[in-house]
Design a protein around this motif. Structure first.
Motif, PDB file in Angstrom:
ATOM      1  N   HIS A 113       0.829  -1.206   0.000  1.00  0.00           N
ATOM      2  CA  HIS A 113       0.000   0.000   0.000  1.00  0.00           C
ATOM      3  C   HIS A 113       0.863   1.255   0.000  1.00  0.00           C
ATOM      4  CE1 HIS A 113      -2.783   3.113   0.953  1.00  0.00           C
ATOM      5  NE2 HIS A 113      -2.523   3.140   2.251  1.00  0.00           N
ATOM      6  N   GLU A 114       1.884   1.276   0.823  1.00  0.00           N
ATOM      7  CA  GLU A 114       2.749   2.448   0.890  1.00  0.00           C
ATOM      8  C   GLU A 114       3.524   2.663  -0.403  1.00  0.00           C
ATOM      9  OE1 GLU A 114       3.768   2.564   5.681  1.00  0.00           O
ATOM     10  OE2 GLU A 114       4.851   1.159   4.364  1.00  0.00           O
ATOM     11  N   GLU A 115       3.977   1.575  -1.012  1.00  0.00           N
ATOM     12  CA  GLU A 115       4.745   1.698  -2.248  1.00  0.00           C
ATOM     13  C   GLU A 115       3.882   2.231  -3.394  1.00  0.00           C
ATOM     14  OE1 GLU A 115       8.337  -1.234  -2.598  1.00  0.00           O
ATOM     15  OE2 GLU A 115       6.546  -2.398  -2.105  1.00  0.00           O
ATOM     16  N   VAL A 116       2.680   1.697  -3.533  1.00  0.00           N
ATOM     17  CA  VAL A 116       1.798   2.169  -4.608  1.00  0.00           C
ATOM     18  C   VAL A 116       1.361   3.602  -4.342  1.00  0.00           C
ATOM     19  CG1 VAL A 116      -0.391   1.791  -5.808  1.00  0.00           C
ATOM     20  CG2 VAL A 116       1.030  -0.166  -5.159  1.00  0.00           C
ATOM     21  N   ALA A 137       3.021   5.927  -2.740  1.00  0.00           N
ATOM     22  CA  ALA A 137       4.159   6.804  -3.027  1.00  0.00           C
ATOM     23  C   ALA A 137       4.348   6.963  -4.529  1.00  0.00           C
ATOM     24  CB  ALA A 137       5.421   6.237  -2.389  1.00  0.00           C
ATOM     25  N   LEU A 138       4.150   5.885  -5.269  1.00  0.00           N
ATOM     26  CA  LEU A 138       4.264   5.951  -6.727  1.00  0.00           C
ATOM     27  C   LEU A 138       3.235   6.917  -7.312  1.00  0.00           C
ATOM     28  CD1 LEU A 138       5.396   4.878  -9.442  1.00  0.00           C
ATOM     29  CD2 LEU A 138       3.734   2.989  -9.246  1.00  0.00           C
ATOM     30  N   LEU A 139       1.996   6.814  -6.872  1.00  0.00           N
ATOM     31  CA  LEU A 139       0.943   7.711  -7.354  1.00  0.00           C
ATOM     32  C   LEU A 139       1.275   9.168  -7.043  1.00  0.00           C
ATOM     33  CD1 LEU A 139      -2.236   5.658  -6.395  1.00  0.00           C
ATOM     34  CD2 LEU A 139      -1.683   6.451  -8.703  1.00  0.00           C
ATOM     35  N   ARG A 140       1.692   9.422  -5.838  1.00  0.00           N
ATOM     36  CA  ARG A 140       1.998  10.803  -5.450  1.00  0.00           C
ATOM     37  C   ARG A 140       3.162  11.367  -6.270  1.00  0.00           C
ATOM     38  NH1 ARG A 140      -0.851  12.134  -0.975  1.00  0.00           N
ATOM     39  NH2 ARG A 140      -1.584  10.436   0.378  1.00  0.00           N
ATOM     40  N   THR A 141       4.176  10.556  -6.521  1.00  0.00           N
ATOM     41  CA  THR A 141       5.332  11.020  -7.280  1.00  0.00           C
ATOM     42  C   THR A 141       4.956  11.332  -8.724  1.00  0.00           C
ATOM     43  OG1 THR A 141       6.873   9.769  -5.903  1.00  0.00           O
ATOM     44  CG2 THR A 141       7.635  10.400  -8.090  1.00  0.00           C
ATOM     45  N   VAL A 142       4.233  10.421  -9.347  1.00  0.00           N
ATOM     46  CA  VAL A 142       3.845  10.630 -10.750  1.00  0.00           C
ATOM     47  C   VAL A 142       2.889  11.815 -10.872  1.00  0.00           C
ATOM     48  CG1 VAL A 142       2.722   9.593 -12.754  1.00  0.00           C
ATOM     49  CG2 VAL A 142       4.264   8.224 -11.337  1.00  0.00           C
ATOM     50  N   ALA A 143       2.000  11.963  -9.917  1.00  0.00           N
ATOM     51  CA  ALA A 143       1.086  13.112  -9.946  1.00  0.00           C
ATOM     52  C   ALA A 143       1.869  14.414  -9.864  1.00  0.00           C
ATOM     53  CB  ALA A 143       0.097  13.021  -8.793  1.00  0.00           C
ATOM     54  N   ALA A 144       2.823  14.472  -8.957  1.00  0.00           N
ATOM     55  CA  ALA A 144       3.584  15.706  -8.741  1.00  0.00           C
ATOM     56  C   ALA A 144       4.500  16.040  -9.906  1.00  0.00           C
ATOM     57  CB  ALA A 144       4.403  15.587  -7.453  1.00  0.00           C
ATOM     58  N   GLU A 184       2.207   9.825 -20.439  1.00  0.00           N
ATOM     59  CA  GLU A 184       3.425   9.830 -19.630  1.00  0.00           C
ATOM     60  C   GLU A 184       3.175   9.263 -18.240  1.00  0.00           C
ATOM     61  OE1 GLU A 184       5.506  13.511 -19.514  1.00  0.00           O
ATOM     62  OE2 GLU A 184       5.876  13.535 -21.672  1.00  0.00           O
ATOM     63  N   ALA A 185       2.018   9.573 -17.668  1.00  0.00           N
ATOM     64  CA  ALA A 185       1.701   9.035 -16.343  1.00  0.00           C
ATOM     65  C   ALA A 185       1.581   7.517 -16.393  1.00  0.00           C
ATOM     66  CB  ALA A 185       0.414   9.652 -15.810  1.00  0.00           C
ATOM     67  N   GLU A 186       0.934   6.985 -17.431  1.00  0.00           N
ATOM     68  CA  GLU A 186       0.803   5.536 -17.520  1.00  0.00           C
ATOM     69  C   GLU A 186       2.168   4.864 -17.678  1.00  0.00           C
ATOM     70  OE1 GLU A 186      -2.535   3.677 -19.457  1.00  0.00           O
ATOM     71  OE2 GLU A 186      -1.151   2.454 -20.657  1.00  0.00           O
ATOM     72  N   PHE A 187       3.028   5.444 -18.472  1.00  0.00           N
ATOM     73  CA  PHE A 187       4.368   4.889 -18.655  1.00  0.00           C
ATOM     74  C   PHE A 187       5.106   4.813 -17.318  1.00  0.00           C
ATOM     75  CE2 PHE A 187       8.919   5.393 -19.489  1.00  0.00           C
ATOM     76  CZ  PHE A 187       9.138   4.358 -20.381  1.00  0.00           C
ATOM     77  N   ARG A 188       5.030   5.879 -16.550  1.00  0.00           N
ATOM     78  CA  ARG A 188       5.729   5.924 -15.258  1.00  0.00           C
ATOM     79  C   ARG A 188       5.091   4.952 -14.249  1.00  0.00           C
ATOM     80  NH1 ARG A 188       8.222  10.881 -13.969  1.00  0.00           N
ATOM     81  NH2 ARG A 188       8.440   9.987 -11.887  1.00  0.00           N
ATOM     82  N   LEU A 189       3.757   4.903 -14.226  1.00  0.00           N
ATOM     83  CA  LEU A 189       3.071   3.996 -13.305  1.00  0.00           C
ATOM     84  C   LEU A 189       3.364   2.542 -13.667  1.00  0.00           C
ATOM     85  CD1 LEU A 189      -0.363   5.822 -13.000  1.00  0.00           C
ATOM     86  CD2 LEU A 189       1.407   5.688 -11.234  1.00  0.00           C
ATOM     87  N   HIS A 190       3.352   2.239 -14.956  1.00  0.00           N
ATOM     88  CA  HIS A 190       3.654   0.883 -15.427  1.00  0.00           C
ATOM     89  C   HIS A 190       5.036   0.454 -14.939  1.00  0.00           C
ATOM     90  CE1 HIS A 190       5.071  -2.237 -18.171  1.00  0.00           C
ATOM     91  NE2 HIS A 190       3.809  -2.498 -18.480  1.00  0.00           N
ATOM     92  N   ASP A 191       6.022   1.312 -15.156  1.00  0.00           N
ATOM     93  CA  ASP A 191       7.388   0.964 -14.757  1.00  0.00           C
ATOM     94  C   ASP A 191       7.503   0.806 -13.244  1.00  0.00           C
ATOM     95  OD1 ASP A 191       8.140   0.948 -17.355  1.00  0.00           O
ATOM     96  OD2 ASP A 191       9.478   2.674 -17.247  1.00  0.00           O
ATOM     97  N   GLY A 192       6.802   1.655 -12.511  1.00  0.00           N
ATOM     98  CA  GLY A 192       6.848   1.562 -11.060  1.00  0.00           C
ATOM     99  C   GLY A 192       6.230   0.279 -10.540  1.00  0.00           C
ATOM    100  N   LEU A 193       5.088  -0.109 -11.098  1.00  0.00           N
ATOM    101  CA  LEU A 193       4.433  -1.343 -10.661  1.00  0.00           C
ATOM    102  C   LEU A 193       5.266  -2.565 -11.037  1.00  0.00           C
ATOM    103  CD1 LEU A 193       0.724  -0.547 -11.614  1.00  0.00           C
ATOM    104  CD2 LEU A 193       1.749  -0.499  -9.325  1.00  0.00           C
ATOM    105  N   ALA A 194       5.952  -2.499 -12.165  1.00  0.00           N
ATOM    106  CA  ALA A 194       6.763  -3.632 -12.612  1.00  0.00           C
ATOM    107  C   ALA A 194       7.898  -3.934 -11.651  1.00  0.00           C
ATOM    108  CB  ALA A 194       7.316  -3.354 -14.007  1.00  0.00           C
ATOM    109  N   PRO A 218     -11.274  -7.749  -7.498  1.00  0.00           N
ATOM    110  CA  PRO A 218     -10.338  -6.744  -6.977  1.00  0.00           C
ATOM    111  C   PRO A 218      -9.866  -7.115  -5.577  1.00  0.00           C
ATOM    112  CG  PRO A 218     -12.284  -5.691  -7.934  1.00  0.00           C
ATOM    113  CD  PRO A 218     -12.595  -7.153  -7.813  1.00  0.00           C
ATOM    114  N   VAL A 219      -8.546  -7.043  -5.361  1.00  0.00           N
ATOM    115  CA  VAL A 219      -7.997  -7.357  -4.042  1.00  0.00           C
ATOM    116  C   VAL A 219      -7.383  -6.127  -3.382  1.00  0.00           C
ATOM    117  CG1 VAL A 219      -7.622  -9.779  -4.564  1.00  0.00           C
ATOM    118  CG2 VAL A 219      -5.807  -8.146  -5.041  1.00  0.00           C
ATOM    119  N   ALA A 220      -7.065  -5.107  -4.175  1.00  0.00           N
ATOM    120  CA  ALA A 220      -6.561  -3.851  -3.614  1.00  0.00           C
ATOM    121  C   ALA A 220      -6.828  -2.744  -4.622  1.00  0.00           C
ATOM    122  CB  ALA A 220      -5.070  -3.931  -3.292  1.00  0.00           C
ATOM    123  N   GLY A 221      -7.092  -1.553  -4.115  1.00  0.00           N
ATOM    124  CA  GLY A 221      -7.380  -0.445  -5.016  1.00  0.00           C
ATOM    125  C   GLY A 221      -6.958   0.887  -4.426  1.00  0.00           C
ATOM    126  N   TRP A 222      -6.545   1.793  -5.316  1.00  0.00           N
ATOM    127  CA  TRP A 222      -6.116   3.131  -4.931  1.00  0.00           C
ATOM    128  C   TRP A 222      -6.773   4.148  -5.861  1.00  0.00           C
ATOM    129  CZ3 TRP A 222      -3.294  -1.215  -5.105  1.00  0.00           C
ATOM    130  CH2 TRP A 222      -2.476  -1.552  -4.016  1.00  0.00           C
TER     131      TRP A 222
END
Length: 276
Positions: free
Chosen positions: A4-7, A9-16, A46-56, A116-120
């Motif tokens: 949860h914390e990792e995802v 943080a990823l969302l907040r970083t890509v948003a910013a 660009e956001a999807e590219f960054r989120l994809h790489d982060g989740l990977a 769904p098992v987790a969502g943000w």
């Protein structure tokens, strides 16, 4: 950090770094039409590219299915209801974003065999983060939340019917107006589901149910005590055969809304039968 914390943080970083700097700052060539009635911006891609790489990098071995990647390769949706899958909506409410207005959001869901098992759901402007994990409840900015009704005399219903043909849309709204207080839809699922939980709306109906639009919100709503099903009453499932969804802040409100919106007089059940 926890998942949860990792995802989060990823969302907040890509948003910013990607989304917020482009709000009300898009050049003309950074907004394009991707299909009839649908636009995409450079921020989406660009956001999807960054989120994809982060989740990977999280090492779960899950497939990653993003909205914009699927536009280029529809085969990514094949078997989306099987196995472990990340779903990404990098910028939900793109039309709002491109017009320089809120709401818009970013959504990620982890789905296993269609459930769904987790969502943000993250609001880049306010910083609000709604999260849910299956069997563990729903939170907003770390605080546990429970869905509550509006308390209005007539159920407040946001009807996402803009993809229906005009005749059926008019029939649905005419019937709904006799029984419900129909309110405008935010054109942003990342806002629609929180509204059900936080007492702004009692009911939401959607015709189009692309996986990345609803998986995170459906889990957030149900973990907060609400109810969501397909129009035939079957449980919501990613990649299933059900069409449309009806969501409400509680099972009781769902029953009341279903008596109106899923009755033969509304016409949606006829559509359900035709499509099924």
């Amino acid at each position: 950090m926890s998942l949860h914390e990792e995802v989060s943080a990823l969302l907040r970083t890509v948003a910013a770094q990607v989304v917020v700097p482009r709000f009300r700052a898009l050049a003309g060539h950074e907004v394009t039409v991707k299909s009839a009635g649908e636009i995409v911006t450079i921020a989406d891609r660009e956001a999807e590219f960054r989120l994809h790489d982060g989740l990977a990098t999280l090492g779960l071995g899950a497939r990653i299915v993003g909205e914009e990647a699927t536009e280029r390769d529809p085969a990514l949706l094949d078997d989306v209801g099987e196995g472990l899958v990340w779903l990404i909506d990098p910028l939900d409410g793109t039309a709002n974003f491109a017009a320089g207005r809120a709401p818009f959001g970013m959504m990620i869901a982890l789905v296993e065999d269609g459930s769904p098992v987790a969502g943000w759901m993250f609001d880049p402007l306010s910083g609000r983060l709604c999260h849910a994990a299956r069997g563990l409840g729903a939170t907003c900015d770390g605080a546990v939340v429970r869905a509550r009704p509006t308390g209005a005399e007539r159920l407040r219903a946001a009807l996402g019917t803009h993809f229906l043909n005009p005749g059926l849309r008019e029939r649905v709204h005419a019937h709904a107006d006799r029984h419900l207080a129909v309110v405008p839809v935010p054109r942003c699922a990342a806002e629609s589901y929180p509204r059900l939980v936080f007492g702004s709306d009692d009911v939401a109906l959607f015709q189009r149910i692309l996986p990345w639009d609803h998986a995170a919100g459906a889990l957030f709503l149900t973990e907060a005590g609400g109810r969501i099903t397909h129009w035939d009453g079957t449980r919501y499932r990613v990649g299933g055969r059900g069409i449309g969804v009806l969501a409400a802040a509680s099972p009781g409100l769902w029953e009341q809304a279903a008596d109106v919106l899923l009755s033969p007089a509304a016409g949606l059940i006829e559509l359900d039968c035709l499509v099924s």
